[in-house]
Design a protein around this motif. Structure first.
Motif, PDB file in Angstrom:
ATOM      1  N   LEU A  23     -30.040 -36.853  30.481  1.00 51.73           N
ATOM      2  CA  LEU A  23     -28.603 -37.107  30.471  1.00 51.73           C
ATOM      3  C   LEU A  23     -27.801 -35.995  31.153  1.00 51.73           C
ATOM      4  CD1 LEU A  23     -28.184 -38.363  26.794  1.00 51.73           C
ATOM      5  CD2 LEU A  23     -27.958 -39.735  28.879  1.00 51.73           C
ATOM      6  N   SER A  24     -28.295 -34.765  31.077  1.00 54.66           N
ATOM      7  CA  SER A  24     -27.527 -33.616  31.555  1.00 54.66           C
ATOM      8  C   SER A  24     -27.938 -33.110  32.935  1.00 54.66           C
ATOM      9  CB  SER A  24     -27.631 -32.463  30.556  1.00 54.66           C
ATOM     10  OG  SER A  24     -28.962 -31.956  30.526  1.00 54.66           O
ATOM     11  N   GLY A  25     -29.185 -33.370  33.303  1.00 54.68           N
ATOM     12  CA  GLY A  25     -29.688 -32.801  34.550  1.00 54.68           C
ATOM     13  C   GLY A  25     -30.202 -31.382  34.397  1.00 54.68           C
ATOM     14  N   VAL A  26     -30.236 -30.885  33.165  1.00 57.95           N
ATOM     15  CA  VAL A  26     -30.765 -29.553  32.866  1.00 57.95           C
ATOM     16  C   VAL A  26     -32.212 -29.739  32.411  1.00 57.95           C
ATOM     17  CG1 VAL A  26     -30.510 -27.502  31.409  1.00 57.95           C
ATOM     18  CG2 VAL A  26     -28.471 -28.732  32.205  1.00 57.95           C
ATOM     19  N   SER A  27     -33.133 -28.938  32.928  1.00 66.32           N
ATOM     20  CA  SER A  27     -34.552 -29.121  32.618  1.00 66.32           C
ATOM     21  C   SER A  27     -34.847 -28.906  31.132  1.00 66.32           C
ATOM     22  CB  SER A  27     -35.414 -28.155  33.439  1.00 66.32           C
ATOM     23  OG  SER A  27     -35.285 -26.829  32.962  1.00 66.32           O
ATOM     24  N   THR A  28     -35.914 -29.546  30.660  1.00 66.16           N
ATOM     25  CA  THR A  28     -36.310 -29.370  29.258  1.00 66.16           C
ATOM     26  C   THR A  28     -36.689 -27.916  28.991  1.00 66.16           C
ATOM     27  OG1 THR A  28     -38.567 -30.083  29.781  1.00 66.16           O
ATOM     28  CG2 THR A  28     -37.081 -31.752  28.884  1.00 66.16           C
ATOM     29  N   ASP A  29     -37.285 -27.253  29.961  1.00 65.45           N
ATOM     30  CA  ASP A  29     -37.639 -25.842  29.789  1.00 65.45           C
ATOM     31  C   ASP A  29     -36.388 -25.003  29.571  1.00 65.45           C
ATOM     32  OD1 ASP A  29     -39.511 -23.511  29.967  1.00 65.45           O
ATOM     33  OD2 ASP A  29     -38.279 -23.081  31.732  1.00 65.45           O
ATOM     34  N   ARG A  30     -35.371 -25.237  30.368  1.00 65.75           N
ATOM     35  CA  ARG A  30     -34.126 -24.466  30.238  1.00 65.75           C
ATOM     36  C   ARG A  30     -33.434 -24.794  28.912  1.00 65.75           C
ATOM     37  NH1 ARG A  30     -32.054 -20.975  33.145  1.00 65.75           N
ATOM     38  NH2 ARG A  30     -29.864 -20.434  33.183  1.00 65.75           N
ATOM     39  N   ILE A  31     -33.427 -26.065  28.532  1.00 67.19           N
ATOM     40  CA  ILE A  31     -32.830 -26.447  27.244  1.00 67.19           C
ATOM     41  C   ILE A  31     -33.561 -25.748  26.111  1.00 67.19           C
ATOM     42  CG2 ILE A  31     -32.525 -28.359  25.622  1.00 67.19           C
ATOM     43  CD1 ILE A  31     -31.941 -30.136  28.132  1.00 67.19           C
ATOM     44  N   SER A  32     -34.872 -25.734  26.167  1.00 63.95           N
ATOM     45  CA  SER A  32     -35.661 -25.065  25.131  1.00 63.95           C
ATOM     46  C   SER A  32     -35.321 -23.585  25.058  1.00 63.95           C
ATOM     47  CB  SER A  32     -37.150 -25.242  25.416  1.00 63.95           C
ATOM     48  OG  SER A  32     -37.922 -24.528  24.477  1.00 63.95           O
ATOM     49  N   ARG A  33     -35.238 -22.925  26.204  1.00 64.17           N
ATOM     50  CA  ARG A  33     -34.919 -21.494  26.214  1.00 64.17           C
ATOM     51  C   ARG A  33     -33.501 -21.251  25.706  1.00 64.17           C
ATOM     52  NH1 ARG A  33     -35.625 -19.327  31.667  1.00 64.17           N
ATOM     53  NH2 ARG A  33     -35.543 -21.464  32.396  1.00 64.17           N
ATOM     54  N   MET A  34     -32.582 -22.141  26.034  1.00 65.92           N
ATOM     55  CA  MET A  34     -31.208 -21.993  25.544  1.00 65.92           C
ATOM     56  C   MET A  34     -31.157 -22.202  24.033  1.00 65.92           C
ATOM     57  SD  MET A  34     -29.147 -23.902  28.609  1.00 65.92           S
ATOM     58  CE  MET A  34     -27.476 -23.478  28.079  1.00 65.92           C
ATOM     59  N   GLU A  35     -31.886 -23.205  23.536  1.00 70.70           N
ATOM     60  CA  GLU A  35     -31.893 -23.482  22.097  1.00 70.70           C
ATOM     61  C   GLU A  35     -32.507 -22.338  21.306  1.00 70.70           C
ATOM     62  OE1 GLU A  35     -32.006 -28.359  21.959  1.00 70.70           O
ATOM     63  OE2 GLU A  35     -33.816 -27.258  21.426  1.00 70.70           O
ATOM     64  N   ASN A  36     -33.458 -21.644  21.910  1.00 73.92           N
ATOM     65  CA  ASN A  36     -34.137 -20.534  21.236  1.00 73.92           C
ATOM     66  C   ASN A  36     -33.516 -19.183  21.584  1.00 73.92           C
ATOM     67  OD1 ASN A  36     -36.282 -21.927  19.750  1.00 73.92           O
ATOM     68  ND2 ASN A  36     -36.896 -22.599  21.785  1.00 73.92           N
ATOM     69  N   ASN A  37     -32.359 -19.227  22.257  1.00 71.04           N
ATOM     70  CA  ASN A  37     -31.655 -18.008  22.648  1.00 71.04           C
ATOM     71  C   ASN A  37     -32.581 -17.032  23.353  1.00 71.04           C
ATOM     72  OD1 ASN A  37     -28.930 -18.573  21.578  1.00 71.04           O
ATOM     73  ND2 ASN A  37     -30.069 -18.739  19.671  1.00 71.04           N
ATOM     74  N   ALA A  38     -33.408 -17.567  24.257  1.00 77.69           N
ATOM     75  CA  ALA A  38     -34.386 -16.757  24.978  1.00 77.69           C
ATOM     76  C   ALA A  38     -33.915 -16.395  26.387  1.00 77.69           C
ATOM     77  CB  ALA A  38     -35.714 -17.509  25.050  1.00 77.69           C
ATOM     78  N   LEU A  39     -32.621 -16.497  26.638  1.00 75.04           N
ATOM     79  CA  LEU A  39     -32.076 -16.150  27.947  1.00 75.04           C
ATOM     80  C   LEU A  39     -31.280 -14.857  27.840  1.00 75.04           C
ATOM     81  CD1 LEU A  39     -30.812 -19.674  29.058  1.00 75.04           C
ATOM     82  CD2 LEU A  39     -32.894 -18.519  29.776  1.00 75.04           C
ATOM     83  N   GLN A  40     -31.250 -14.104  28.917  1.00 71.49           N
ATOM     84  CA  GLN A  40     -30.518 -12.838  28.941  1.00 71.49           C
ATOM     85  C   GLN A  40     -29.007 -13.053  28.878  1.00 71.49           C
ATOM     86  OE1 GLN A  40     -31.655  -9.686  28.880  1.00 71.49           O
ATOM     87  NE2 GLN A  40     -33.720 -10.468  28.595  1.00 71.49           N
ATOM     88  N   CYS A  41     -28.534 -14.141  29.485  1.00 76.31           N
ATOM     89  CA  CYS A  41     -27.105 -14.428  29.470  1.00 76.31           C
ATOM     90  C   CYS A  41     -26.904 -15.946  29.360  1.00 76.31           C
ATOM     91  CB  CYS A  41     -26.410 -13.875  30.704  1.00 76.31           C
ATOM     92  SG  CYS A  41     -27.000 -14.578  32.237  1.00 76.31           S
ATOM     93  N   VAL A  42     -25.739 -16.330  28.899  1.00 75.91           N
ATOM     94  CA  VAL A  42     -25.409 -17.738  28.725  1.00 75.91           C
ATOM     95  C   VAL A  42     -25.020 -18.325  30.076  1.00 75.91           C
ATOM     96  CG1 VAL A  42     -23.821 -19.346  27.623  1.00 75.91           C
ATOM     97  CG2 VAL A  42     -24.664 -17.372  26.355  1.00 75.91           C
ATOM     98  N   ASP A  43     -25.658 -19.420  30.453  1.00 77.41           N
ATOM     99  CA  ASP A  43     -25.342 -20.139  31.690  1.00 77.41           C
ATOM    100  C   ASP A  43     -24.255 -21.159  31.360  1.00 77.41           C
ATOM    101  OD1 ASP A  43     -25.217 -21.823  33.891  1.00 77.41           O
ATOM    102  OD2 ASP A  43     -27.386 -22.024  34.081  1.00 77.41           O
ATOM    103  N   LEU A  44     -23.013 -20.809  31.643  1.00 75.29           N
ATOM    104  CA  LEU A  44     -21.892 -21.674  31.262  1.00 75.29           C
ATOM    105  C   LEU A  44     -21.902 -23.011  31.994  1.00 75.29           C
ATOM    106  CD1 LEU A  44     -19.021 -19.066  30.924  1.00 75.29           C
ATOM    107  CD2 LEU A  44     -20.422 -20.080  29.119  1.00 75.29           C
ATOM    108  N   ASP A  45     -22.439 -23.042  33.211  1.00 80.09           N
ATOM    109  CA  ASP A  45     -22.544 -24.321  33.922  1.00 80.09           C
ATOM    110  C   ASP A  45     -23.489 -25.259  33.180  1.00 80.09           C
ATOM    111  OD1 ASP A  45     -20.757 -23.588  35.960  1.00 80.09           O
ATOM    112  OD2 ASP A  45     -22.371 -22.753  37.200  1.00 80.09           O
ATOM    113  N   ALA A  46     -24.621 -24.731  32.734  1.00 77.86           N
ATOM    114  CA  ALA A  46     -25.583 -25.549  31.989  1.00 77.86           C
ATOM    115  C   ALA A  46     -24.996 -25.971  30.643  1.00 77.86           C
ATOM    116  CB  ALA A  46     -26.892 -24.793  31.792  1.00 77.86           C
ATOM    117  N   VAL A  47     -24.274 -25.065  29.986  1.00 75.86           N
ATOM    118  CA  VAL A  47     -23.628 -25.413  28.715  1.00 75.86           C
ATOM    119  C   VAL A  47     -22.649 -26.563  28.932  1.00 75.86           C
ATOM    120  CG1 VAL A  47     -22.058 -24.602  26.902  1.00 75.86           C
ATOM    121  CG2 VAL A  47     -23.934 -23.146  27.670  1.00 75.86           C
ATOM    122  N   ALA A  48     -21.889 -26.520  30.017  1.00 69.53           N
ATOM    123  CA  ALA A  48     -20.927 -27.589  30.311  1.00 69.53           C
ATOM    124  C   ALA A  48     -21.638 -28.917  30.567  1.00 69.53           C
ATOM    125  CB  ALA A  48     -20.066 -27.204  31.503  1.00 69.53           C
TER     126      ALA A  48
END
Length: 71
Positions: A23-48
């Motif tokens: 639905l979003s066009g964001v990869s499952t890997d990136r969603i997983s890393r975002m959900e687990n707060n495993a990224l150095q910084c928040v990607d506001l474009d992906a959040v949007a």
């Protein structure tokens, strides 16, 4: 850094990471890393993109209280 509430909102809507990715066009890997707060910084474009796919505001996906706790 701000904690994200993507997983809580996604699960409340009964969506899988795969469905959200489609639905979003964001990869499952990136969603997983975002959900687990495993990224150095928040990607506001992906959040949007994710917020749009979940029909919520990007603000609904960011736990602003966690920002204050970490300062």
């Amino acid at each position: 850094m701000a904690q994200l509430k993507i997983k809580q909102v996604r699960l409340a809507q009964g969506k899988t990471q795969e469905t959200l990715a489609a639905l979003s066009g964001v990869s499952t890997d990136r969603i997983s890393r975002m959900e687990n707060n495993a990224l150095q910084c928040v990607d506001l474009d992906a959040v949007a993109l994710i917020a749009n796919a979940l029909n919520v505001s990007p603000h609904d996906l960011i736990d602003f209280e966690s920002v204050h706790e970490n300062q």
